[in-house]
Design a protein around this motif. Structure first.
Motif, PDB file in Angstrom:
ATOM      1  N   ASN B 138       0.795  -1.228   0.000  1.00 20.74           N
ATOM      2  CA  ASN B 138       0.000   0.000   0.000  1.00 20.74           C
ATOM      3  C   ASN B 138       0.828   1.278   0.000  1.00 20.74           C
ATOM      4  O   ASN B 138       0.288   2.369  -0.090  1.00 20.74           O
ATOM      5  CB  ASN B 138      -0.969   0.003   1.189  1.00 20.74           C
ATOM      6  CG  ASN B 138      -2.097  -0.999   0.976  1.00 20.74           C
ATOM      7  OD1 ASN B 138      -2.484  -1.263  -0.168  1.00 20.74           O
ATOM      8  ND2 ASN B 138      -2.597  -1.594   2.028  1.00 20.74           N
ATOM      9  N   GLN B 139       2.163   1.144   0.124  1.00 19.76           N
ATOM     10  CA  GLN B 139       2.984   2.357   0.083  1.00 19.76           C
ATOM     11  C   GLN B 139       3.374   2.669  -1.361  1.00 19.76           C
ATOM     12  O   GLN B 139       3.456   1.786  -2.190  1.00 19.76           O
ATOM     13  CB  GLN B 139       4.279   2.206   0.892  1.00 19.76           C
ATOM     14  CG  GLN B 139       4.081   2.021   2.365  1.00 19.76           C
ATOM     15  CD  GLN B 139       3.860   0.568   2.708  1.00 19.76           C
ATOM     16  OE1 GLN B 139       4.562  -0.293   2.220  1.00 19.76           O
ATOM     17  NE2 GLN B 139       2.859   0.301   3.523  1.00 19.76           N
ATOM     18  N   ALA B 144       9.762   7.924   0.634  1.00 13.35           N
ATOM     19  CA  ALA B 144      11.011   7.447   1.234  1.00 13.35           C
ATOM     20  C   ALA B 144      10.791   6.440   2.354  1.00 13.35           C
ATOM     21  O   ALA B 144      11.223   6.643   3.478  1.00 13.35           O
ATOM     22  CB  ALA B 144      11.796   8.646   1.751  1.00 13.35           C
ATOM     23  N   ILE B 145      10.111   5.348   2.069  1.00 13.75           N
ATOM     24  CA  ILE B 145       9.896   4.316   3.092  1.00 13.75           C
ATOM     25  C   ILE B 145       9.862   2.962   2.390  1.00 13.75           C
ATOM     26  O   ILE B 145       9.305   2.843   1.290  1.00 13.75           O
ATOM     27  CB  ILE B 145       8.595   4.594   3.892  1.00 13.75           C
ATOM     28  CG1 ILE B 145       8.492   3.680   5.114  1.00 13.75           C
ATOM     29  CG2 ILE B 145       7.346   4.497   3.046  1.00 13.75           C
ATOM     30  CD1 ILE B 145       7.598   4.217   6.212  1.00 13.75           C
ATOM     31  N   PRO B 146      10.493   1.939   2.986  1.00 16.67           N
ATOM     32  CA  PRO B 146      10.491   0.632   2.302  1.00 16.67           C
ATOM     33  C   PRO B 146       9.078   0.071   2.186  1.00 16.67           C
ATOM     34  O   PRO B 146       8.208   0.373   3.005  1.00 16.67           O
ATOM     35  CB  PRO B 146      11.334  -0.250   3.231  1.00 16.67           C
ATOM     36  CG  PRO B 146      12.076   0.666   4.126  1.00 16.67           C
ATOM     37  CD  PRO B 146      11.246   1.902   4.248  1.00 16.67           C
ATOM     38  N   SER B 147       8.886  -0.770   1.190  1.00 16.34           N
ATOM     39  CA  SER B 147       7.572  -1.389   0.979  1.00 16.34           C
ATOM     40  C   SER B 147       7.328  -2.457   2.026  1.00 16.34           C
ATOM     41  O   SER B 147       8.217  -3.241   2.341  1.00 16.34           O
ATOM     42  CB  SER B 147       7.528  -2.080  -0.372  1.00 16.34           C
ATOM     43  OG  SER B 147       7.935  -1.192  -1.357  1.00 16.34           O
ATOM     44  N   VAL B 148       6.123  -2.470   2.535  1.00 15.77           N
ATOM     45  CA  VAL B 148       5.740  -3.484   3.504  1.00 15.77           C
ATOM     46  C   VAL B 148       4.423  -4.078   3.012  1.00 15.77           C
ATOM     47  O   VAL B 148       3.589  -3.382   2.440  1.00 15.77           O
ATOM     48  CB  VAL B 148       5.586  -2.843   4.899  1.00 15.77           C
ATOM     49  CG1 VAL B 148       5.008  -3.827   5.881  1.00 15.77           C
ATOM     50  CG2 VAL B 148       6.944  -2.382   5.409  1.00 15.77           C
ATOM     51  N   SER B 150       0.738  -5.998   2.893  1.00 18.96           N
ATOM     52  CA  SER B 150      -0.540  -6.136   3.587  1.00 18.96           C
ATOM     53  C   SER B 150      -1.273  -7.306   2.936  1.00 18.96           C
ATOM     54  O   SER B 150      -0.981  -7.671   1.796  1.00 18.96           O
ATOM     55  CB  SER B 150      -1.393  -4.878   3.394  1.00 18.96           C
ATOM     56  OG  SER B 150      -0.748  -3.772   3.963  1.00 18.96           O
ATOM     57  N   LEU B 164      -2.274  -4.577   7.441  1.00 18.45           N
ATOM     58  CA  LEU B 164      -0.824  -4.743   7.447  1.00 18.45           C
ATOM     59  C   LEU B 164      -0.490  -6.123   8.027  1.00 18.45           C
ATOM     60  O   LEU B 164      -1.085  -6.527   9.024  1.00 18.45           O
ATOM     61  CB  LEU B 164      -0.237  -3.654   8.350  1.00 18.45           C
ATOM     62  CG  LEU B 164       1.253  -3.441   8.278  1.00 18.45           C
ATOM     63  CD1 LEU B 164       1.655  -2.934   6.905  1.00 18.45           C
ATOM     64  CD2 LEU B 164       1.669  -2.425   9.338  1.00 18.45           C
ATOM     65  N   ARG B 311      17.829  -0.866  -2.136  1.00 19.41           N
ATOM     66  CA  ARG B 311      17.419  -1.744  -1.028  1.00 19.41           C
ATOM     67  C   ARG B 311      17.035  -3.129  -1.549  1.00 19.41           C
ATOM     68  O   ARG B 311      17.434  -4.147  -1.001  1.00 19.41           O
ATOM     69  CB  ARG B 311      16.202  -1.143  -0.301  1.00 19.41           C
ATOM     70  CG  ARG B 311      16.544  -0.152   0.793  1.00 19.41           C
ATOM     71  CD  ARG B 311      15.344   0.071   1.693  1.00 19.41           C
ATOM     72  NE  ARG B 311      14.188   0.584   0.991  1.00 19.41           N
ATOM     73  CZ  ARG B 311      13.891   1.880   0.851  1.00 19.41           C
ATOM     74  NH1 ARG B 311      14.678   2.795   1.370  1.00 19.41           N
ATOM     75  NH2 ARG B 311      12.809   2.261   0.200  1.00 19.41           N
ATOM     76  N   LYS B 314      20.040  -5.119  -2.544  1.00 17.33           N
ATOM     77  CA  LYS B 314      20.802  -5.583  -1.387  1.00 17.33           C
ATOM     78  C   LYS B 314      20.064  -6.704  -0.642  1.00 17.33           C
ATOM     79  O   LYS B 314      20.650  -7.727  -0.297  1.00 17.33           O
ATOM     80  CB  LYS B 314      21.019  -4.386  -0.455  1.00 17.33           C
ATOM     81  CG  LYS B 314      22.119  -4.587   0.561  1.00 17.33           C
ATOM     82  CD  LYS B 314      22.374  -3.292   1.297  1.00 17.33           C
ATOM     83  CE  LYS B 314      22.887  -3.583   2.698  1.00 17.33           C
ATOM     84  NZ  LYS B 314      22.750  -2.470   3.599  1.00 17.33           N
ATOM     85  N   THR B 315      18.758  -6.490  -0.408  1.00 20.02           N
ATOM     86  CA  THR B 315      18.039  -7.482   0.396  1.00 20.02           C
ATOM     87  C   THR B 315      17.807  -8.785  -0.368  1.00 20.02           C
ATOM     88  O   THR B 315      17.512  -9.801   0.241  1.00 20.02           O
ATOM     89  CB  THR B 315      16.673  -6.964   0.898  1.00 20.02           C
ATOM     90  OG1 THR B 315      15.936  -6.506  -0.242  1.00 20.02           O
ATOM     91  CG2 THR B 315      16.815  -5.832   1.879  1.00 20.02           C
TER      92      THR B 315
END
Lengths: 91, 330
Positions: B138-139, B144-148, B150, B164, B311, B314-315
């Motif tokens: 939902n982002q 400027a925030i990593p995706s999380v 839901s 979430l 990110r 790297k991840t």
């Protein structure tokens, strides 16, 4: 321990960063201290430690970009909880 | 004006001589499989999507239709379109097509049960028999925030609810649905070994570079001929190779969850054309302000997308890593 200190301590332990490099306003995502899994674990920590439930809509940069931002967000959520009647408290 | 500049940018990624590139890819594929891997043909898992279709067409050019087997691997959550389009593709290229339904194998692994248990912990009212579910982000990638992730459930009356995902439920859903890709890989290797063929993998450059594949699942293959191609370039090859129009026009989906889900909403968060351009810009160290001007976006947005790419890269390094073999003399 205050909210700010608990959050700071958590971030230092999780990211294994040099404590001197984590100031109140360090941008934790820009600095690569947390990635998306790190953010998920942080959300879990806030729930376990402060009983704060983070909603989809609250997951924004303004609430999570730094130790200061997270501490203010948590403080705001706790205030909000205090003002709710018991039956409306999020579980 | 905007479309003109975007068009100009896209030209950068445009393959000038598609035929020559196809020849190079098929020559290399033939040499790698025959001489490096010592195998005599190719097995390709096809889904009715653009990537597996292009991979199959390249394999046919490399080995001839009689030395290629197309395998469709549906399971109970697959779209019926995948099977229909897979059959059409196999017919177009004259290859033998096999259907291996993986539902029972996945039930044996507890794939559906484990996934639904995790969803039910988030939504206790979730009924897998009537409700559909999928994972969403939902982002906005430009923030400027990593995706999380839901989880979204769609009830029988069409109502959508999204929450979430707590970390343990997220990991359980991913781990259980990854049985699908890993079961497909096992079945592809069964046929490859039975025929002394190689498994030709289907991930494209975006999937490989951004880690949009399952380790030892769709990331488990002997050769990945389109692994260096941007998605927009895969479309160029598709046109040249004569992939059926319906497959070219089809919106790429994950075909993994019970609710329909595009790859864009599940993972990329950008339309392919834009993503390819920004990824190319990031890889080639194009200043964000320059790309922002070309794409009519803000510099901050491009900078945030660059950070998100960094990110992701790297991840997901772990996914691209081979096993670490220890030397007994260490």
């Amino acid at each position: 321990m205050k909210i700010f200190e608990k959050v700071r301590q958590y971030l230092i332990e999780e990211s294994m960063c040099d404590p001197d490099k984590l100031s109140d306003d360090t941008l934790i995502f820009d600095q690569g201290l947390l990635d998306s899994m790190g953010l998920l674990y942080l959300v879990q920590f806030l729930n376990d430690e402060f009983k704060v439930v983070v909603n989809d809509q609250e997951l924004i940069k303004e609430n999570f970009e730094s130790v200061n931002a997270i501490a203010s967000f948590v403080a705001g959520k706790l205030e909000e909880k205090k003002s709710l009647p018991a039956e409306q408290m999020p579980l | 004006m905007e479309s003109k500049t975007k068009l100009h940018s896209l030209e950068r990624l445009r393959i000038e001589d598609v035929e020559s590139l196809c020849d190079k890819l098929t020559d290399k594929l033939r040499n790698d499989v025959i001489y490096q891997l010592n195998r005599r043909g190719a097995v390709v898992g096809i889904s009715g999507g653009i990537d597996s279709s292009v991979t199959l067409a390249l394999a046919v050019r490399a080995f001839g239709a009689k030395n290629v087997v197309a395998i469709m691997l549906p399971e109970r959550d697959s779209s019926p379109d995948s099977l229909r389009l897979g059959n059409e593709l196999a017919k177009t290229f004259g290859v033998k097509a096999l259907v291996e339904d993986l539902t029972e194998a996945l039930q044996g692994f507890g794939c559906y049960k484990r996934r639904d248990e995790a969803i039910s912990r988030v939504f206790p009212s979730f009924n897998p028999a009537t409700d559909k579910a999928k994972i969403v982000i939902n982002q906005n990638i430009g923030k400027a925030i990593p995706s999380v992730f839901s989880v979204m459930i769609i009830s029988a009356d069409g109502k959508k609810h999204s929450k979430l995902l707590p970390v343990s439920e997220y990991l359980q859903i991913v781990a259980s649905t990854n049985f699908k890709q890993r079961s497909r890989m096992s079945m592809l290797y069964y046929h490859a070994e039975r025929l002394h063929y190689a498994v030709i993998g289907t991930p494209n450059k975006a999937e490989v570079d951004q880690g949009f594949f399952v380790k030892y699942g769709d990331g488990g293959a002997d050769v990945m001929p389109i692994g260096g191609l941007y998605k927009t370039q895969v479309y160029q090859l598709a046109e040249f190779l004569g992939i059926p129009d319906e497959i070219i026009q089809r919106t790429p989906t994950t075909d993994t969850y019970t609710a329909e889900q595009t790859q864009e909403e599940f993972f990329y968060q950008l339309p392919f054309e834009t993503m390819d351009l920004i990824w190319h810009g990031w890889e080639n160290k194009c200043p964000p302000e320059e790309l922002a001007h070309e794409l009519d976006k803000s510099t901050d947005e491009i900078r945030n997308i660059y950070n998100s790419f960094e990110r992701k890269r790297k991840t997901t390094d772990y996914l691209r890593m081979p096993p670490i073999f220890y030397d007994h003399n260490m």
